[in-house]
Design an enzyme around this catalytic site. Sequence first.
Site, short mmCIF file in Angstrom:
data_model
loop_
_atom_site.label_atom_id
_atom_site.label_comp_id
_atom_site.label_asym_id
_atom_site.label_seq_id
_atom_site.Cartn_x
_atom_site.Cartn_y
_atom_site.Cartn_z
N HIS A 92 0.86 -1.19 0.00
CA HIS A 92 0.00 0.00 0.00
C HIS A 92 0.89 1.24 0.00
CE1 HIS A 92 -2.88 3.00 1.51
NE2 HIS A 92 -3.77 2.24 0.90
N GLU A 159 -4.01 0.82 -7.80
CA GLU A 159 -4.42 1.90 -6.91
C GLU A 159 -3.52 3.12 -7.16
OE1 GLU A 159 -6.43 1.75 -2.78
OE2 GLU A 159 -4.30 1.59 -2.43
P1 PGA Z 1 -9.71 5.53 -0.31
O1 PGA Z 1 -8.47 4.61 0.13
O2 PGA Z 1 -10.80 4.62 -0.77
O3 PGA Z 1 -10.08 6.29 0.95
O4 PGA Z 1 -9.22 6.41 -1.39
C1 PGA Z 1 -8.07 3.49 -0.56
C2 PGA Z 1 -6.84 2.91 0.08
O5 PGA Z 1 -6.05 3.65 0.67
O6 PGA Z 1 -6.63 1.70 0.02
#
Ligand code: PGA
Length: 236
Positions: A92, A159
């Site tokens: 992450h 992401e």
């Molecule tokens: P968010 O976070 O949905 O608040 O943008 C996603 C994440 O950090 O995994």
Amino acid sequence: MKKLIVANWKQLPDTMGEAEEILDFLSENIAGVSADIVICPPDKYIEKVAELLQRPPLSGMAELGLQDISLTEIENLKLKIGNSATYVIVGHSSRRKFEPEEIINQKLKASLTAGLTPVVCIGENTRDGDYQQFLKDQFDATFAGLSPEEIGKCLVAYEPVWAISTNPGAKPDSPDETRKALAVLQPLAPASRLLYGGSVTKNNAKDFLSMPEISGVLIGGASVRKEEFVEILKQV
Ligand code: PGA
């Protein structure tokens, strides 16, 4: 296969009481939901959440995930929660800030050795320049030394870091742009299920969940807003 909804609670909610309220609300409203759910609570609530997820109707529908794996604490964690966790978020952006690629790679290998299913986050910091090359390089470094079979056991979460709600000016990616990024990752991990993460809310979840190439979403902020989270689950 059902869509997978991964709830990354990060450091929220503020109290275990509130965490219990979220799970109670989920239990009361889960009838008719057709999705696999993974709850990744902060470490401080992990034992209690592990216990609450064993109770029907959550058991069988919602599984426990770790937000990270500590290379030194994994055995201690097993003493606390046994084998109740099934997933772990690896790479992450909140970890990548502090950890070099080699550590992320070691954590990925440790997760597989521990029998956990890694949800591996890959994403560019900004979408300028050759971000597609950036994705390839990050993928290669993160998965270095893994066999195609091992890569296939992982979920790959695209992401984009700039889209994560806690970052200034964050906004969700557009499904069209996400599709282009997935087209970079898919050939690298042909057997892996792909997820999208970054500012997923009740207003856009459907856009991502309806994409055939996406197997689910990774949700941060909206996963601790209990009504909104249930609304997203009902849309699946
Ligand atoms: P968010 O976070 O949905 O608040 O943008 C996603 C994440 O950090 O995994």
